[in-house]
Design an enzyme around this catalytic site. Structure first.
Site, mmCIF file in Angstrom:
data_model
loop_
_atom_site.group_PDB
_atom_site.id
_atom_site.type_symbol
_atom_site.label_atom_id
_atom_site.label_comp_id
_atom_site.label_asym_id
_atom_site.label_seq_id
_atom_site.Cartn_x
_atom_site.Cartn_y
_atom_site.Cartn_z
ATOM 1 N N GLU A 189 -11.525 -3.826 -2.831
ATOM 2 C CA GLU A 189 -10.494 -2.834 -3.499
ATOM 3 C C GLU A 189 -10.244 -3.065 -4.926
ATOM 4 O O GLU A 189 -9.673 -4.017 -5.355
ATOM 5 C CB GLU A 189 -9.271 -3.027 -2.850
ATOM 6 C CG GLU A 189 -8.990 -2.905 -1.176
ATOM 7 C CD GLU A 189 -8.105 -3.712 -0.437
ATOM 8 O OE1 GLU A 189 -6.807 -3.204 -0.844
ATOM 9 O OE2 GLU A 189 -8.370 -4.448 0.129
ATOM 10 N N HIS B 20 -9.840 2.285 0.364
ATOM 11 C CA HIS B 20 -9.662 0.950 1.322
ATOM 12 C C HIS B 20 -10.740 1.246 2.353
ATOM 13 O O HIS B 20 -10.476 1.129 3.551
ATOM 14 C CB HIS B 20 -8.327 1.181 1.745
ATOM 15 C CG HIS B 20 -7.844 -0.262 2.352
ATOM 16 N ND1 HIS B 20 -8.125 -0.654 3.504
ATOM 17 C CD2 HIS B 20 -7.018 -1.056 1.745
ATOM 18 C CE1 HIS B 20 -7.494 -1.901 3.624
ATOM 19 N NE2 HIS B 20 -6.803 -2.248 2.675
ATOM 20 N N HIS C 160 0.742 -1.327 -0.091
ATOM 21 C CA HIS C 160 -0.010 -0.225 -0.017
ATOM 22 C C HIS C 160 0.791 1.234 0.176
ATOM 23 O O HIS C 160 0.381 2.134 0.575
ATOM 24 C CB HIS C 160 -1.030 -0.187 1.241
ATOM 25 C CG HIS C 160 -2.142 -1.022 1.111
ATOM 26 N ND1 HIS C 160 -2.518 -1.588 -0.110
ATOM 27 C CD2 HIS C 160 -2.789 -1.764 2.151
ATOM 28 C CE1 HIS C 160 -3.454 -2.258 0.233
ATOM 29 N NE2 HIS C 160 -3.856 -2.415 1.489
HETATM 30 C C1 BGC Z 1 -4.609 -6.252 2.333
HETATM 31 C C2 BGC Z 1 -4.278 -6.915 3.727
HETATM 32 C C3 BGC Z 1 -4.032 -5.963 4.602
HETATM 33 C C4 BGC Z 1 -4.945 -4.731 4.831
HETATM 34 C C5 BGC Z 1 -4.358 -3.648 5.305
HETATM 35 C C6 BGC Z 1 -5.673 -5.260 2.491
HETATM 36 O O1 BGC Z 1 -5.771 -4.620 1.220
HETATM 37 O O2 BGC Z 1 -5.265 -7.137 1.419
HETATM 38 O O3 BGC Z 1 -3.646 -8.150 3.564
HETATM 39 O O4 BGC Z 1 -3.699 -6.471 5.848
HETATM 40 O O5 BGC Z 1 -5.029 -4.093 3.503
HETATM 41 O O6 BGC Z 1 -5.104 -3.423 6.510
#
Ligand code: BGC
Length: 379
Positions: free
Chosen positions: A344, A207, A133
């Site tokens: 997402e 998210h 991310h």
């Molecule tokens: C991911 C998870 C991750 C989370 C973060 C999601 O988009 O797929 O693996 O732990 O984001 O909080």
């Protein structure tokens, strides 16, 4: 309704002496409110978008985060259906990406590196050895600039951010623009744009953790989910795709017809074990570029339904497996195991290392442009 009042009461305190509190109830144009002040003295603001059907979302320019989203149930009762916090400080230290705009790269890049045009690019590793991310300080933790000229108060919010060359290891200065619009069709539309002055990779996503029963009411296992995908990208133990595009048929990943999330989440299955539940990318049918319905989520007790539309080729369905009750959110509520889920829209994880996946490379002169919408109805 109760949550909404608590939340607004919190802002009223913050706003004491200011002209509005998330907007004047008698006016159709809500006013921005101060959310808090960052260490460098800059203020983060809250912007309310509202439509004629009483849907309302509040978004902060800190991390471009959706702080609340009130939508009606089948009886017309409004409830907040996204997880989040009451204060800016909580968003500054958040590790769950609640409501965030995620970038430069949503999802994981294996070993936090890739090769682009023959050069090795090394990124910040923030998920074991992998990059997740956008790195240590991704777009979810920066203060976005509000483009007031391009925003329509109460209806749309245009946010811009210039990410400098080398930020979190990524090459190129990129100019990013994200526009949130709440329209009269009960859609929260998100339009993403980016341009770069050097070859780089970009994969932006949103998210929010949804719980259509309302925040903090129960887990999401009784929600019914449909994902219009015949294949998914299986992962290794570090949640990095193996490169295979595997058929969902006969696996717990088959959501091609609506299925209760809890029905197969406990099955003995290697992929479920690696994800600790669902934490995978689906290969959406219909390729990319055309805006089409790719998923629907239905909550039977309230009748709330959410459809996801996107131009993207992939969808990460994350069933909130890392929520464990230690995070306290709005009104001090604990966010327990699987009490929110993310849908997402994105390009596939680790695409920079998988030449057969749709490309995430953005070159000078090109325009990155994707659209996603979350549409709310009842049944
Ligand atoms: C991911 C998870 C991750 C989370 C973060 C999601 O988009 O797929 O693996 O732990 O984001 O909080």
């Amino acid at each position: 309704m109760k949550l909404r009042r608590v939340l607004l009461a919190g802002w009223c305190l913050i706003l004491a002496g200011l002209s509005g509190c998330g907007g004047d109830k008698n006016s159709s144009t809500p006013v921005p409110a101060i959310f808090g002040t960052l260490d460098d003295g800059r203020s983060a603001m809250l912007y309310t978008l509202r439509n004629k059907n009483e849907l309302e979302t509040i978004i902060t320019n800190f991390g471009g985060r959706v702080v609340s989203m009130h939508v009606p149930d089948r009886k017309g009762m409004l409830d907040d259906i996204v997880l989040g916090y009451d204060s800016l400080q909580q968003y500054e230290t958040d590790r769950s990406y609640f409501g965030a705009l995620v970038g430069r790269y949503g999802n994981r890049i294996g070993k936090a590196m890739f090769t682009l045009d023959g050069s090795v690019v090394t990124l910040a590793a923030n998920d074991g050895a992998n990059h997740l991310h956008g790195g240590l300080k991704g777009f979810d933790k920066v203060l976005w600039t509000v483009d007031e000229a391009a925003s329509v108060p109460g209806r749309s919010l245009a946010l811009t951010y210039q990410s400098p060359d080398g930020e979190e290891g990524y090459p190129g200065t990129i100019s990013v623009r994200v526009v949130y619009t709440l329209n009269e069709e009960n859609e929260l539309v998100i339009e993403y744009d980016a341009q770069s002055d050097k070859p780089t990779v970009v994969n932006l996503t949103h998210h929010s953790y949804f719980n259509l029963a309302g925040v903090g009411v129960r887990d999401v296992l009784d929600h019914e989910l449909m994902i219009a995908a015949d294949r998914f990208t299986p992962v290794d133990e570090g949640l990095i795709p193996t490169g295979e595009l595997r058929s969902v048929e006969g696996t717990p990943m088959d959501f091609s017809l609506p299925a209760r999330i809890g029905a197969r989440i406990g099955l003995e299955d290697e992929q479920i074990r690696f994800g600790g539940g669902y934490d995978h990318n689906w290969v959406l049918n219909g390729g990319s570029d055309s805006l089409r319905v790719v998923a629907s989520l239905f909550e039977p007790t309230t009748g709330r339904m959410m459809e996801v539309l996107t131009t993207e080729p992939g969808l990460q369905f994350y069933s909130g497996n890392f929520l464990d009750g230690t995070t306290r959110g709005k009104s001090g509520r604990q966010y327990h195991f699987r009490t929110g889920l993310c849908l997402e829209t994105q390009h596939f994880p680790d695409s920079p290392n998988k030449s057969h996946f749709p490309s995430t490379v953005l070159r000078p002169g090109e325009r990155y442009h994707t659209t996603t919408a979350y549409r709310f109805t009842v049944r």
